[in-house]
Design a protein around this motif. Structure first.
Motif, mmCIF file in Angstrom:
data_model
loop_
_atom_site.group_PDB
_atom_site.id
_atom_site.type_symbol
_atom_site.label_atom_id
_atom_site.label_comp_id
_atom_site.label_asym_id
_atom_site.label_seq_id
_atom_site.Cartn_x
_atom_site.Cartn_y
_atom_site.Cartn_z
ATOM 1 N N ALA A 7 0.767 -1.281 -0.123
ATOM 2 C CA ALA A 7 0.169 -0.039 0.116
ATOM 3 C C ALA A 7 0.896 1.172 -0.044
ATOM 4 N N ALA A 8 1.992 1.011 0.663
ATOM 5 C CA ALA A 8 2.913 2.298 0.820
ATOM 6 C C ALA A 8 3.514 2.745 -0.553
ATOM 7 N N ARG A 11 1.074 4.431 -2.800
ATOM 8 C CA ARG A 11 0.814 5.638 -2.384
ATOM 9 C C ARG A 11 2.449 6.634 -2.724
ATOM 10 N N HIS A 12 3.142 5.731 -3.038
ATOM 11 C CA HIS A 12 4.646 6.479 -3.257
ATOM 12 C C HIS A 12 5.209 7.083 -1.871
ATOM 13 N N GLU A 13 4.939 6.316 -0.972
ATOM 14 C CA GLU A 13 5.308 6.803 0.407
ATOM 15 C C GLU A 13 6.576 6.014 1.126
#
Length: 117
Positions: A7-8, A11-13
């Protein structure tokens, strides 16, 4: 933890991707290139997101094995990735990861990706 990492990535987190990495984390990419140290791998992800704003990677867990003392684990599965901006790529393959339990929390020591298609 793998689901949160996927998921990160979506989100490009980068902080979320690196959340479970040990300071001496090692990552071997699907093309055989590698980075050592959490800071170096973080910089690699930041660069990838700058160069390929639409990059997506998804790892699909197939198996986890934990050693008898409960301090090491091996994860294996498949991965797919793609981007079209800044050049194009679409592929995937297999991956493995080594987890270590430190301070009662599972953290990643290493990941190995192999591009097979």
């Amino acid at each position: 933890m793998r689901t949160a990492s996927n998921a990160a990535i979506a989100r490009h987190e980068v902080d979320g991707i690196a959340r479970y990495w040990l300071p001496d984390f090692v990552q071997v990419g699907g093309n055989g290139g590698y980075k050592t140290g959490k800071d170096s791998v973080v910089a690699g992800w930041q660069k990838a997101f700058r160069l390929h704003p639409d990059v997506v990677y998804v790892r699909s867990l197939q198996r986890i094995a934990v050693n008898p003392n409960g301090l090491l684990a091996w994860e294996t599965g498949t991965w797919v990735g793609s981007w079209s901006q800044g050049g194009s790529f679409k592929g995937g393959g297999n991956y493995s990861a080594m987890w270590r339990k430190k301070d009662k929390e599972w953290q990643l020591q290493a990941e190995l990706y192999v591009t097979l298609h």
